[in-house]
Scaffold this motif. Structure first.
Motif, short mmCIF file in Angstrom:
data_model
loop_
_atom_site.label_atom_id
_atom_site.label_comp_id
_atom_site.label_asym_id
_atom_site.label_seq_id
_atom_site.Cartn_x
_atom_site.Cartn_y
_atom_site.Cartn_z
N ALA A 116 0.83 -1.22 0.00
CA ALA A 116 0.00 0.00 0.00
C ALA A 116 0.86 1.26 0.00
N THR B 130 -1.92 1.00 10.16
CA THR B 130 -2.92 2.06 10.00
C THR B 130 -3.17 2.76 11.34
N VAL C 164 -4.60 7.24 6.05
CA VAL C 164 -4.83 6.72 4.71
C VAL C 164 -5.17 7.92 3.82
N LEU D 158 -7.85 5.85 -1.12
CA LEU D 158 -8.17 4.46 -1.44
C LEU D 158 -7.90 4.30 -2.94
N ASN E 129 -12.01 8.00 5.99
CA ASN E 129 -10.85 7.18 6.37
C ASN E 129 -11.12 5.68 6.34
N CYS F 61 -14.59 -0.37 6.70
CA CYS F 61 -13.71 -1.01 7.69
C CYS F 61 -14.49 -1.66 8.83
N TYR G 243 -0.37 7.80 -0.51
CA TYR G 243 -0.83 6.41 -0.40
C TYR G 243 -1.33 6.23 1.04
N SER G 244 -0.65 5.37 1.80
CA SER G 244 -1.04 5.12 3.19
C SER G 244 0.14 5.50 4.06
#
Ligand code: HEM
Length: 406
Positions: free
Chosen positions: A174, A243, A286, A289, A342, A350, A386-387
């Motif tokens: 990621a 994360t 994050v 996506l 998020n 999530c 990105y993340s």
């Protein structure tokens, strides 16, 4: 319309490598008009509504095959494992898995963790009171999510550093692609498979009050099979650790930059849950996506194939003035506004959000109890656009005088 008709942004520009504030300031004008731009990696979406609609659109998925191939990974055990984790599968298979584990991830389920999380965090914060500086990332950011992961799957807490490392290595998929990542990801994925299959075997022999045992009951009822359980556990391993670590560090960075908001919380600790939602909106770990069409399609007039990627930019959606009033201001009392993006939205939203929010609340509450003021003295984040991965976060703090007089 052609892709070339879109305004262009350069992801290598310094504007995208110095935090979300600068990235947003340099692209805020792109929310006007089409709300889209093109970049080296595809189409970027800037508005809340465009991003939210695309994330929910079941004609698209994350496009993990394309992402891994772009990193130089070839089909094989590691490639297949990542492409089959829960967030990357669709249709009936995904619905079946989600239904089977849903009850574990409810608010009530998450709350069962609160007293343990509180005890761990208080202990680590108190241990740090002896020094003037606190290595927040080592003591809490990296440690807490992996200890929680152990608890979730019924493993001894001492295993946490091993799982933290595996998660970090696999999560490189990621990150902005870099030479050498493919090998690291492949090695870690293979080790993760061995370890998680063993965990399932152990829980089968000695069930407990954990996610794996919960899923083994669903297996007995014929709702899922062992591969489903394995893919769920790997999703949680890699989705819950880096994360949460990054977000914990970013929350602190935001409060260090806005000391008046820290003081509001010191006076009103009951605002902590509201504040955590605001902190994740304001500085999302994050940044984006990703989505690719499942088949050739036309997206807002542009022809796309499954090899194309669209990037719903969470940081930009979370600062869209049509979704949040005065979005560039951190306001820990903010109650109105849409749900920050998020955690995604729609069928893949999530599952662990209650758990990570609980972790973030407990960390903030503990710091507010033990520190009267603080500043971040050193920090480093990677993974812009990105993340985010937090690589360093040290703070200097003043202990709460009420603690010293005890
Ligand atoms: C700050 C922390 C976290 C963030 C920002 C985050 C973000 C996300 C996002 C954006 C998705 C959906 C991806 C997409 O649609 O493209 C997702 C899915 C998921 N997350 Fe999280 N997550 C976090 C923590 C957690 C935790 C703590 C757990 C478990 C304990 C978890 C478990 C999952 C699972 C199982 C899915 C897959 C859901 C599905 O495919 O139906 N996450 N997460």
């Amino acid at each position: 319309m052609e892709m070339s008709d879109l305004p262009e942004i350069d992801l290598d520009s310094p504007d995208f490598h110095h935090g979300v504030e600068r990235a947003d300031a340099s692209t805020a004008h792109l929310r006007e008009g089409l709300g889209m731009a093109r970049s080296q990696r595809g189409i970027e979406l800037f508005t809340y509504d465009l991003s939210s609609a695309l994330i929910k659109d079941q004609g698209y998925n994350i496009g993990m095959h394309r992402r891994l191939a772009s990193m130089g990974m070839a089909p094989g055990p590691a490639f297949d494992m990542i492409c089959n984790i829960m967030v990357n599968i669709e249709g009936d298979e995904h619905a079946r898995m989600r239904k089977a584990c849903m009850t574990f991830f409810t608010l009530r389920g998450a709350e069962k963790l609160r007293s343990d999380v509180r005890a761990w965090v208080d202990k680590w914060v108190q241990e740090g009171l002896d020094g003037e500086e606190f290595d927040f990332q080592a003591a809490i950011g990296r440690q807490l999510p992996s200890v929680v992961f152990c608890k979730l799957i019924g493993e001894p807490l001492e295993m946490a550093p091993i799982y933290a490392q595996l998660a970090e290595d696999i999560m490189k998929h990621a990150q902005p692609p870099q030479p050498g990542f493919a090998e690291i990801i492949e090695k870690a994925a293979i080790e993760a498979e061995l370890r998680m299959r063993q965990v399932i075997k152990d829980r089968r022999a000695r069930p407990g009050d954990d996610l794996v045992s919960h899923m083994l009951i669903a297996e007995k009822a014929g709702e899922v099979d062992e591969d489903d359980i394995f893919h769920l556990v790997v999703t949680v391993l890699i989705g819950s650790t880096d994360t949460t670590d990054a977000q914990l560090c970013l929350n602190l960075a935001a409060l260090s930059d806005n000391p008046s908001q820290w003081q509001v919380l010191r006076q009103n600790p009951e605002l902590v849950p509201t504040a955590v939602m605001e902190l994740i909106r304001f500085k999302p770990g994050v940044w984006t996506l990703s989505r690719s069409p499942l088949q050739d399609t036309v997206y807002r007039g542009i022809n796309l194939t499954p090899d194309d990627a669209i990037w719903p930019l969470v940081f930009s959606a979370n600062r869209d003035p049509l979704a949040f009033a005065d979005p560039s201001r951190l306001d820990v009392t903010r109650a109105a506004g849409k749900t920050p993006l998020n955690f995604g939205t729609g069928i893949h939203m999530c599952l662990g959000r209650m758990i990570t929010l609980l972790e973030q609340q407990e960390v903030l509450s503990s710091l507010l109890t033990h520190w009267s003021e603080f500043e971040v003295t050193d920090s480093e984040f990677q993974g812009a656009m990105y993340s985010t991965v937090a690589t360093r976060m040290t703070t200097r703090f003043v202990p709460d005088s009420r603690l010293l007089s005890r």
